[in-house]
Design a protein around this motif. Structure first.
Motif, PDB file in Angstrom:
ATOM      1  N   VAL A  27      13.454   8.083  -3.084  1.00 52.93           N
ATOM      2  CA  VAL A  27      13.666   8.575  -2.014  1.00 52.93           C
ATOM      3  C   VAL A  27      12.355   8.504  -1.292  1.00 52.93           C
ATOM      4  O   VAL A  27      11.377   9.176  -1.622  1.00 52.93           O
ATOM      5  CB  VAL A  27      14.035  10.225  -2.134  1.00 52.93           C
ATOM      6  CG1 VAL A  27      14.303  10.811  -0.649  1.00 52.93           C
ATOM      7  CG2 VAL A  27      15.266  10.226  -2.920  1.00 52.93           C
ATOM      8  N   ARG A  28      12.576   7.722   0.145  1.00 53.54           N
ATOM      9  CA  ARG A  28      11.404   7.430   0.748  1.00 53.54           C
ATOM     10  C   ARG A  28      10.827   8.684   1.584  1.00 53.54           C
ATOM     11  O   ARG A  28      11.273   9.264   2.587  1.00 53.54           O
ATOM     12  CB  ARG A  28      11.709   6.404   1.710  1.00 53.54           C
ATOM     13  CG  ARG A  28      11.969   5.186   1.005  1.00 53.54           C
ATOM     14  CD  ARG A  28      12.427   4.064   2.114  1.00 53.54           C
ATOM     15  NE  ARG A  28      11.944   3.893   3.155  1.00 53.54           N
ATOM     16  CZ  ARG A  28      10.880   2.954   3.325  1.00 53.54           C
ATOM     17  NH1 ARG A  28      10.525   2.327   2.220  1.00 53.54           N
ATOM     18  NH2 ARG A  28      10.279   2.750   4.618  1.00 53.54           N
ATOM     19  N   SER A  48       0.888  -1.281   0.048  1.00 54.70           N
ATOM     20  CA  SER A  48      -0.043   0.235  -0.105  1.00 54.70           C
ATOM     21  C   SER A  48       0.966   1.327  -0.096  1.00 54.70           C
ATOM     22  O   SER A  48       0.505   2.321  -0.488  1.00 54.70           O
ATOM     23  CB  SER A  48      -0.840   0.071   0.968  1.00 54.70           C
ATOM     24  OG  SER A  48      -0.161  -0.131   2.446  1.00 54.70           O
ATOM     25  N   LEU A  49       2.164   1.180   0.683  1.00 50.67           N
ATOM     26  CA  LEU A  49       2.946   2.364   0.471  1.00 50.67           C
ATOM     27  C   LEU A  49       3.479   2.693  -0.865  1.00 50.67           C
ATOM     28  O   LEU A  49       3.268   3.719  -1.229  1.00 50.67           O
ATOM     29  CB  LEU A  49       4.151   1.720   1.481  1.00 50.67           C
ATOM     30  CG  LEU A  49       4.817   3.125   2.222  1.00 50.67           C
ATOM     31  CD1 LEU A  49       3.778   3.909   3.098  1.00 50.67           C
ATOM     32  CD2 LEU A  49       5.908   2.588   3.127  1.00 50.67           C
ATOM     33  N   GLU A  50       3.989   1.584  -1.329  1.00 52.76           N
ATOM     34  CA  GLU A  50       4.450   1.747  -2.745  1.00 52.76           C
ATOM     35  C   GLU A  50       3.467   2.301  -3.685  1.00 52.76           C
ATOM     36  O   GLU A  50       3.468   3.079  -4.625  1.00 52.76           O
ATOM     37  CB  GLU A  50       5.132   0.527  -3.192  1.00 52.76           C
ATOM     38  CG  GLU A  50       6.298   0.050  -2.723  1.00 52.76           C
ATOM     39  CD  GLU A  50       7.360   1.049  -2.474  1.00 52.76           C
ATOM     40  OE1 GLU A  50       7.490   1.768  -3.703  1.00 52.76           O
ATOM     41  OE2 GLU A  50       7.734   1.240  -1.406  1.00 52.76           O
ATOM     42  N   GLN A  51       2.057   1.753  -3.682  1.00 44.01           N
ATOM     43  CA  GLN A  51       1.089   2.183  -4.476  1.00 44.01           C
ATOM     44  C   GLN A  51       0.731   3.657  -4.302  1.00 44.01           C
ATOM     45  O   GLN A  51       0.547   4.369  -4.964  1.00 44.01           O
ATOM     46  CB  GLN A  51      -0.438   1.426  -4.028  1.00 44.01           C
ATOM     47  CG  GLN A  51      -1.485   1.593  -4.595  1.00 44.01           C
ATOM     48  CD  GLN A  51      -1.162   1.209  -6.374  1.00 44.01           C
ATOM     49  OE1 GLN A  51      -0.942   0.041  -6.506  1.00 44.01           O
ATOM     50  NE2 GLN A  51      -1.733   2.082  -7.261  1.00 44.01           N
ATOM     51  N   ALA A  52       0.874   4.216  -2.833  1.00 44.62           N
ATOM     52  CA  ALA A  52       0.419   5.498  -2.451  1.00 44.62           C
ATOM     53  C   ALA A  52       1.703   6.293  -3.169  1.00 44.62           C
ATOM     54  O   ALA A  52       1.113   7.569  -3.649  1.00 44.62           O
ATOM     55  CB  ALA A  52       0.621   5.721  -1.043  1.00 44.62           C
ATOM     56  N   ARG A  53       2.666   5.910  -3.147  1.00 47.56           N
ATOM     57  CA  ARG A  53       3.979   6.746  -3.771  1.00 47.56           C
ATOM     58  C   ARG A  53       3.935   6.687  -5.236  1.00 47.56           C
ATOM     59  O   ARG A  53       3.978   7.693  -5.958  1.00 47.56           O
ATOM     60  CB  ARG A  53       5.345   6.133  -3.431  1.00 47.56           C
ATOM     61  CG  ARG A  53       6.474   6.805  -3.926  1.00 47.56           C
ATOM     62  CD  ARG A  53       7.850   6.027  -3.616  1.00 47.56           C
ATOM     63  NE  ARG A  53       7.808   5.052  -2.705  1.00 47.56           N
ATOM     64  CZ  ARG A  53       8.172   5.366  -1.448  1.00 47.56           C
ATOM     65  NH1 ARG A  53       8.244   6.516  -0.980  1.00 47.56           N
ATOM     66  NH2 ARG A  53       7.958   4.313  -0.483  1.00 47.56           N
ATOM     67  N   PHE A  54       3.306   5.678  -5.771  1.00 46.33           N
ATOM     68  CA  PHE A  54       3.158   5.503  -7.281  1.00 46.33           C
ATOM     69  C   PHE A  54       1.810   6.390  -7.798  1.00 46.33           C
ATOM     70  O   PHE A  54       2.049   7.056  -8.686  1.00 46.33           O
ATOM     71  CB  PHE A  54       2.679   4.081  -7.870  1.00 46.33           C
ATOM     72  CG  PHE A  54       2.398   3.802  -9.103  1.00 46.33           C
ATOM     73  CD1 PHE A  54       3.383   3.887 -10.185  1.00 46.33           C
ATOM     74  CD2 PHE A  54       1.009   3.948  -9.628  1.00 46.33           C
ATOM     75  CE1 PHE A  54       3.098   3.082 -11.265  1.00 46.33           C
ATOM     76  CE2 PHE A  54       0.720   3.764 -10.892  1.00 46.33           C
ATOM     77  CZ  PHE A  54       1.703   3.446 -11.826  1.00 46.33           C
ATOM     78  N   ASN A  55       0.949   6.595  -6.847  1.00 48.31           N
ATOM     79  CA  ASN A  55      -0.229   7.305  -7.182  1.00 48.31           C
ATOM     80  C   ASN A  55       0.210   8.894  -7.221  1.00 48.31           C
ATOM     81  O   ASN A  55      -0.209   9.583  -7.908  1.00 48.31           O
ATOM     82  CB  ASN A  55      -1.331   7.090  -6.148  1.00 48.31           C
ATOM     83  CG  ASN A  55      -2.127   5.607  -6.475  1.00 48.31           C
ATOM     84  OD1 ASN A  55      -1.784   5.064  -7.644  1.00 48.31           O
ATOM     85  ND2 ASN A  55      -2.977   5.228  -5.346  1.00 48.31           N
ATOM     86  N   ALA A 109      16.517  18.141   0.328  1.00 45.30           N
ATOM     87  CA  ALA A 109      18.153  18.020   0.547  1.00 45.30           C
ATOM     88  C   ALA A 109      18.463  16.622  -0.109  1.00 45.30           C
ATOM     89  O   ALA A 109      19.513  16.473  -0.861  1.00 45.30           O
ATOM     90  CB  ALA A 109      18.750  18.547   1.655  1.00 45.30           C
ATOM     91  N   ALA A 110      17.605  15.749   0.505  1.00 44.59           N
ATOM     92  CA  ALA A 110      17.841  14.317   0.008  1.00 44.59           C
ATOM     93  C   ALA A 110      17.567  14.030  -1.482  1.00 44.59           C
ATOM     94  O   ALA A 110      18.464  13.637  -2.209  1.00 44.59           O
ATOM     95  CB  ALA A 110      16.731  13.290   0.861  1.00 44.59           C
TER      96      ALA A 110
END
Length: 226
Positions: free
Chosen positions: A33-34, A3-10, A101-102
């Motif tokens: 970058v997380r 779900s985390l990766e899905q949220a990032r993708f979205n 900065a990251a």
């Protein structure tokens, strides 16, 4: 995909791409970058939401005083505008949680980021160390004057808005260097990219409008009262 990766993708596909962020390197960095690791634990559920995230409490006060992360699409587009390169030395004003900065460190050789708030400077330092990002130097300092002793810089990025860009910062750009900032006053601010083209010459482009909280200690134009 969890779900985390899905949220990032979205976030990337629904907020950032539609905002004309199409540089494949920038999109790849946003995937790598997380962002959730740079968000205070209390607001982690908001990491990928199209909004500014407060970095202190109370939240309203933090947002009003500019102690926040900018919306993801604004960060992404500023990054695309200044276009850091592998050999570049970068100065950021307004470290916040260290996320920008990251991102900059993912493209540039070295990043110095200035943060006037001691608690945020400590937060940024901790977050960057935890993420294993070593080429960022977080300094507790008033960024409105820049950092002439370490200049000149290939890129200067102001992570917040200013009424106008101080001449002192422009003088810290190398010839060919770029400064990105959000300039103006509510309700209209323009994302501004200034390139130093010669010893005393600069070009300015303003490609998009947005609104962002103020960076502290930058000059405000005087307002006349009758």
């Amino acid at each position: 995909m969890n779900s985390l990766e899905q949220a990032r993708f979205n976030m990337i596909e629904q907020q950032i791409r539609p905002w004309d962020v199409l540089d494949p390197d920038v999109l790849e960095l946003l995937a790598e970058v997380r962002r959730e690791d740079f968000v205070p634990p209390a607001h982690r559920a908001l990491a990928f939401v199209d909004m500014e995230i407060p970095l202190a409490s109370p939240a309203e006060q933090a947002l009003a005083s500019g102690r926040c992360m900018l919306a993801p699409k604004v960060e992404a587009r500023l990054l695309q505008d200044v276009n850091p390169q592998r050999h570049d030395k970068v100065l950021e004003v307004g470290a916040g949680s260290g996320y920008m900065a990251a991102l900059l460190a993912g493209r540039a050789q070295r990043v110095i980021t200035l943060e006037i708030d001691p608690q945020l400077a400590a937060m940024a330092r901790t977050n960057l160390q935890r993420a294993g990002i070593t080429q960022v130097d977080v300094r507790e300092a008033d960024g409105s004057r820049g950092l002439a002793a370490e200049g000149p810089f290939d890129v200067i990025l102001l992570s917040g808005s200013v009424a106008e860009v101080p001449q002192a910062l422009l003088l810290q750009l190398k010839v060919g260097g770029r400064l990105g900032a959000i300039v103006g006053s509510e309700p209209v601010m323009r994302a501004t990219l200034i390139t130093r083209t010669g010893e005393t010459t600069y070009t300015t482009v303003q490609r998009w409008d947005t609104v962002a909280p103020r960076l502290l200690n930058f000059p405000e134009p005087s307002r006349f009262h009758f």
